[in-house]
Design a protein around this motif. Structure first.
Motif, PDB file in Angstrom:
ATOM      1  N   ASP A 195      -2.995 -20.682   4.199  1.00 27.24           N
ATOM      2  CA  ASP A 195      -3.644 -19.600   4.942  1.00 27.24           C
ATOM      3  C   ASP A 195      -4.936 -20.177   5.494  1.00 27.24           C
ATOM      4  N   LEU A 202      -1.740 -20.178  -0.794  1.00 25.95           N
ATOM      5  CA  LEU A 202      -1.040 -19.281  -1.715  1.00 25.95           C
ATOM      6  C   LEU A 202       0.111 -20.045  -2.343  1.00 25.95           C
ATOM      7  N   ASP A 204       3.544 -20.228  -4.761  1.00 26.04           N
ATOM      8  CA  ASP A 204       4.683 -19.534  -5.360  1.00 26.04           C
ATOM      9  C   ASP A 204       5.463 -20.568  -6.172  1.00 26.04           C
TER      10      ASP A 204
ATOM     11  N   THR B 120      -5.709 -13.700  -7.334  1.00 31.83           N
ATOM     12  CA  THR B 120      -4.328 -13.646  -6.840  1.00 31.83           C
ATOM     13  C   THR B 120      -4.292 -12.821  -5.569  1.00 31.83           C
ATOM     14  N   TYR B 124       0.866 -13.951  -5.485  1.00 33.22           N
ATOM     15  CA  TYR B 124       0.760 -15.390  -5.296  1.00 33.22           C
ATOM     16  C   TYR B 124      -0.477 -15.890  -6.031  1.00 33.22           C
ATOM     17  N   VAL B 126      -3.739 -18.234  -6.005  1.00 38.21           N
ATOM     18  CA  VAL B 126      -4.580 -18.667  -4.894  1.00 38.21           C
ATOM     19  C   VAL B 126      -5.222 -19.998  -5.249  1.00 38.21           C
TER      20      VAL B 126
END
Lengths: 565, 148
Positions: A195, A202, A204, B120, B124, B126
């Motif tokens: 981002d 971010l 995952d 977060t 997700y 950060v």
């Protein structure tokens, strides 16, 4: 890409020189005379002239590193699920998140998948292989290291054979081989979403810990075409084995290319690594672009640095990816939490061990399915079809597998075989109907074989009518079009409805032929004078009169007979 | 063993090699040997390389001194003759590697996992953007994409 294909036909190496010469004729037109993509790079990077050194040939060298995601229910070292799309961080166990106090536990299915793949690629399976840690820092690698097999991988020294079309029409195929250096088991990392707006990443971890097979190939290839063909065949093999679904679009198959060029007789040049290749088509483009870029650079007196480059699919070129910080030092160390992985075969099978804890290489070898090359050979041998036809049958299946999540469905080869079983028509003729007619309908309507409104039974029925000469082939195509609408009618019903039966009455046919002859004086004279082509016009007229219900071969015979009287 | 090779190379003031150095058989020390002459200082390049790799900060001379002493301590291993002995890489080498069945038994603990994170965004984790270089490099920033 004609220039590239021409190069393949004549063998790689010397022809790259000719390619450059071609460019020299039209300066600034880029590496591919018809290449639109290269022109965009030209605009960005300035003129790409052929350079002054002229005629010394360059030999391009291409080696691939392929990561295939193992098709399993759970991850390599933990019991969390493997699934493509899922809510972020929902498929993550404590081990995957690298929480303290967790330990890796090896998944049996992943080992079997690697052994199957190794056997299918003619590798030597190491009965004892070791796990190592590869250290580097990145947000999607929570442990700070990846568990891999650097010292002693599970499989080594194999080969992959693939076919290449010499020309565009696929009528001539050559078989080539690339050596497989090794296959190793390793963990996948998580996914980072950058981002840039908020200056954050971010993370995952759903993908973190999923089992991967890394296949390292020796640099035996010389161009994008070969690389693409090799990867296609590998994809097909993996899908046939079921060890990986190998869908590039879903990241289940990732390919990095190592490219260098050198003069014949000299040592290999400095290689660059090309990443971010998202499809087989882009793989060929990226490799060819990089080869050409290196040739241009060296031709202009520049040097190639050992860097990592990313392929930009929009511009069709490679761009430098990382800072020149020198080679990464991964500080490999043995994975202290995992003992060596021991595999057995029929001879070394231990007597008193729990079955579930034993992996028997011979047992797996016996149960390997027919590989694509074997399937193709069988089709050719059994049905007498041409090799390129069997190739198309299986490649269509592969495209289907890539586009649908359900691979290994009963596909085109099975459909073909079913039709052959139910019809008297020779397989050599049947294949034409499958590859030309059925396939074009499927493609037009974006359907899988399973979704085809025309079943193998219906098609066989139709082909029988054709074979028994009850209808002409033109009529058969008409019937097929009608059957495709899926209204549930049989071929025979359709034929009757549209009155497509061939005229069986010889006398009636003779009368029509005579009528046509009588009505076309000029044409008759031309034929009698020796112009045989005009006969086709008469045949056409007879067809018209009979509304397509006459057998053209018979009509021709009758006309010729009458005209010679 | 990596610690041994590191010690030897650092004493010589050179950058450690990437693969474990092959041991020249002539240098094997049989029996005891004294601690050796006072060591050279660890070079700045080696220090920076280590800091970059391991993301540690030696910060001041005390830290460097401590590193030096640690290497010295580990060097005592040289006193053992290991000619012709296969390196041991795991005390588990005689154990059986346990194979797990391919069943889904874990996961679905998003909430618990995210509790540990300081920050977060919509489930997700950060993290800061990309890899921040320790030393500001001239010219372009490191360009990193989603895939490595």
């Amino acid at each position: 890409m004609a220039a590239v294909l021409a190069m393949v036909a004549r063998g790689c190496g010397g022809v790259w020189r000719r390619l450059r010469q071609r460019c020299a004729v039209r300066p600034g037109s880029g590496p591919f005379p018809r290449g639109e993509r290269a022109v965009a790079c030209n605009a960005r990077g300035g003129m790409m002239s052929a350079g002054k050194s002229g005629l010394t040939p360059w030999i391009p060298v291409v080696g691939l590193e392929i990561h295939a995601q193992i098709s399993s229910n759970s991850k390599l070292f933990s019991g969390s699920q493997v699934q493509f799309a899922a809510p972020p961080n929902s498929l993550v166990s404590f081990f995957d998140a690298s929480l303290p106090g967790t330990l890796p536990v090896l998944n049996r299915r992943c080992v079997e998948a690697a052994v199957m793949t190794g056997l299918a690629l003619n590798c030597h399976i190491n009965k004892k292989s070791l796990f190592d840690r590869k250290h580097y820092f990145y947000a999607d690698l929570p442990a700070g290291y990846q568990i891999t097999q650097q010292r002693v991988p599970i499989a080594v020294n194999g080969s992959l054979s693939y076919s290449l079309c010499i020309d565009n029409k696929m009528s001539q195929m050559v078989t080539k081989t690339v050596r497989i250096k090794q296959i190793q088991l390793e963990q996948d990392s998580g996914k980072s979403l950058h981002d840039d707006a908020r200056s954050q990443t971010l993370v995952d971890l759903n993908r973190a810990g999923v089992g991967l097979m890394e296949l390292v190939m020796e640099p035996d290839m010389c161009c994008g075409e070969e690389a693409a063909a090799a990867v296609r065949e590998l994809q097909l093999i993996l899908q046939t084995l079921g060890s990986s679904q190998a869908v590039m679009a879903e990241g289940q198959l990732r390919v990095d290319a190592n490219v260098s060029v050198h003069h014949p007789g000299e040592p290999y040049g400095v290689r660059t690594e090309v990443k971010n290749i998202n499809s087989i088509r882009f793989l060929a483009k990226a490799v060819d672009y990089e080869i050409q870029r290196q040739i241009e650079e060296l031709g202009n007196g520049g040097t190639i640095s050992n860097e990592t480059r990313a392929f930009d699919s929009k511009l069709g070129c490679t761009v430098p990816m990382r800072d020149k910080e020198g080679k990464q030092d991964y500080r490999f160390m043995p994975e202290p939490n995992l003992p060596p992985l021991i595999l057995y075969d029929a001879k070394s099978l231990p007597a008193n061990m729990n079955h579930q804890q034993v992996i028997n290489i011979d047992w797996i070898r016996e149960r390997l399915p027919d590989l694509p090359s074997v399937k193709r050979e069988k089709l050719v041998e059994q049905y007498g079809i041409l090799p390129e036809h069997s190739f198309t049958l299986l490649v269509w299946q592969q495209d289907q597998n890539c586009n649908s999540r359900h691979s290994n469905e009963d596909g085109l080869p099975e459909f073909f075989e079913n039709v052959v079983k139910q019809t008297q028509m020779k397989p050599k003729k049947v294949i034409g109907w499958i590859l030309n007619d059925l396939l074009s309908y499927l493609k037009q309507h974006s359907l899988t074989v399973k979704e085809s409104p025309v079943s193998s039974f219906l098609l066989a029925d139709l082909l029988n009518l054709l074979e028994k000469k009850e209808i002409s082939s033109t009529a058969a195509k008409q019937v097929l079009a009608e059957l495709w609408k899926g209204k549930g009618k049989t071929p025979l019903e359709t034929v009757k409805e549209q009155k497509l039966e061939l005229l069986q009455d010889q006398k009636e046919l003779e009368q029509i032929c005579q009528a046509v002859i009588d009505g076309q004086e000029n044409e008759v004279m031309a034929i009698k004078a020796g112009n045989q082509k005009v006969l086709n016009k008469l045949i056409g007229l007879v067809q018209k009169k009979t509304q397509g219900r006459s057998n053209p071969v018979l009509v021709k015979q009758l006309l010729e007979k009458k005209l010679s009287e | 063993m990596r610690v041994l090779s590191l010690g030897r190379w650092l004493r010589a003031g050179r950058v450690p090699p990437r693969e474990p150095a092959s041991r020249p058989s002539g240098h094997r020390h049989s029996g005891h040997r004294p601690q050796g002459p006072p060591q050279q200082k660890v070079s700045v390049e080696v220090l920076e390389h280590l800091e970059h790799l391991a993301l540690v900060d030696f910060r001041d001379s005390e830290g460097v001194e401590r590193l030096q002493k640690a290497i010295q301590f580990a060097d005592q291993l040289h006193e053992v003759n290991t000619d012709g002995v296969e390196p041991m890489d795991s005390v588990l080498e005689d154990r059986c590697l346990y194979l797990r069945e391919d069943d889904v038994t874990e996961g679905n603990c998003t909430k618990e996992l995210l509790e540990n994170a300081r920050e977060t965004v919509e489930e997700y984790f950060v993290a800061p953007p990309g890899n921040i270089p320790l030393v500001k490099l001239e010219g372009q920033k490191t360009f990193l994409q989603g895939s490595k």
